[in-house]
Design an enzyme around this catalytic site. Structure first.
Site, PDB file in Angstrom:
ATOM      1  N   LYS A  86       0.863  -1.183   0.000  1.00  0.00           N
ATOM      2  CA  LYS A  86       0.000   0.000   0.000  1.00  0.00           C
ATOM      3  C   LYS A  86       0.897   1.230   0.000  1.00  0.00           C
ATOM      4  CE  LYS A  86      -3.731   0.176   2.581  1.00  0.00           C
ATOM      5  NZ  LYS A  86      -4.486   0.099   3.871  1.00  0.00           N
TER       6      LYS A  86
HETATM    7  O1  G3P Z   1      -6.682   1.508   5.745  1.00  0.00           O
HETATM    8  C1  G3P Z   1      -7.416   2.622   5.413  1.00  0.00           C
HETATM    9  C2  G3P Z   1      -8.744   2.765   6.059  1.00  0.00           C
HETATM   10  O2  G3P Z   1      -9.368   1.558   6.275  1.00  0.00           O
HETATM   11  C3  G3P Z   1      -8.785   3.693   7.226  1.00  0.00           C
HETATM   12  O3  G3P Z   1      -9.929   3.546   7.947  1.00  0.00           O
HETATM   13  O4  G3P Z   1     -11.286   3.884   9.963  1.00  0.00           O
HETATM   14  O5  G3P Z   1      -8.989   4.854   9.858  1.00  0.00           O
HETATM   15  O6  G3P Z   1     -10.818   5.822   8.479  1.00  0.00           O
HETATM   16  P1  G3P Z   1     -10.280   4.602   9.127  1.00  0.00           P
END
Ligand code: G3P
Length: 224
Positions: A86
């Site tokens: 990533k």
């Molecule tokens: O990995 C990226 C994404 O899933 C982030 O999620 O919950 O931190 O906005 P969040």
């Protein structure tokens, strides 16, 4: 729909890998930091749980293209199997993506908030682009609308890049993304459970059990 689990919690990975049609696991530096343990044993254990054929997406911590490429090669070597690095969208990330594609290493371009970012990532050769649905919703953007635009642009340009929508906080966001043809979503174990739970389902199952037991007691089909 490709379902991926967004966590480094080993118990959650073991559980969801057994009970759901999962295609892999995604992590990011915040998710890894939450586990607060040694990096290599953690990601190697995730690989051991899901096996070599399921996708493991691990985010680089490097900032310039050469270091990103070197780190991606190192992680691929250590975790093996179906691996995607990533990389947050940006100039260095795009440069690294173009190099990694030549090396045959999978790339998920992440921290995507606009269709223009996603299309550029796709043209650089990213296998997946990861728009952050809930973080867009939080700022009164429309996360699912952005996903819809990206899906349609990738289709218009015949790109093989897939949308891996991320950052979900409820089942409705996932449902809306599925309705616009989003290829894949990465979600927590809580959201996976929300996707299959319904009180009417619980009531239906309770009704079946009550009716059966009322007539046949504890007998099951194999007892006849
Ligand atoms: O990995 C990226 C994404 O899933 C982030 O999620 O919950 O931190 O906005 P969040």
């Amino acid at each position: 729909m490709i379902y991926i689990l967004d966590t480094a919690n080993l118990a959650a990975i073991k559980h969801c890998n057994e009970f759901y049609p999962l295609s892999g696991v995604t992590t990011n530096p915040s998710i890894i930091a939450k586990a607060n343990t040694d990096f290599w044993p953690l990601v190697e254990e995730i690989r051991a749980i899901i096996g070599p054929d399921k996708m493991l997406h691990i985010q680089t911590t490097q900032k310039n293209a050469e270091d990103i490429v070197a780190e991606a090669k190192l992680i691929k070597e250590r975790v093996g199997g179906e691996f995607y690095v990533k990389i947050p969208i940006g100039e260095e990330g795009l440069k690294a993506t173009m190099q990694l594609k030549k090396l045959g290493i999978g790339v998920t371009m992440t921290a995507i908030f606009t269709p223009t970012q996603a299309l550029m990532a796709a043209m650089a050769g990213a296998d997946f682009v990861a728009p952050y649905v809930n973080r867009l919703d939080n700022i009164i953007g429309d996360g699912c609308e952005v996903v819809a635009e990206i899906v349609s642009q990738l289709e218009n340009y015949g790109s093989p890049c897939k949308v891996l929508a991320a950052s979900f906080k409820n089942a409705e966001q996932v449902h809306k993304c599925a309705s616009v043809g989003c290829h894949s979503v990465t979600v927590t174990d809580d959201i996976l459970k929300m996707l299959i739970s319904h009180p009417m389902t619980d009531a239906a199952i309770a009704g079946f059990d009550k009716d059966w037991h009322g007539v046949y007691g504890d007998k099951t089909i194999k007892d006849f």
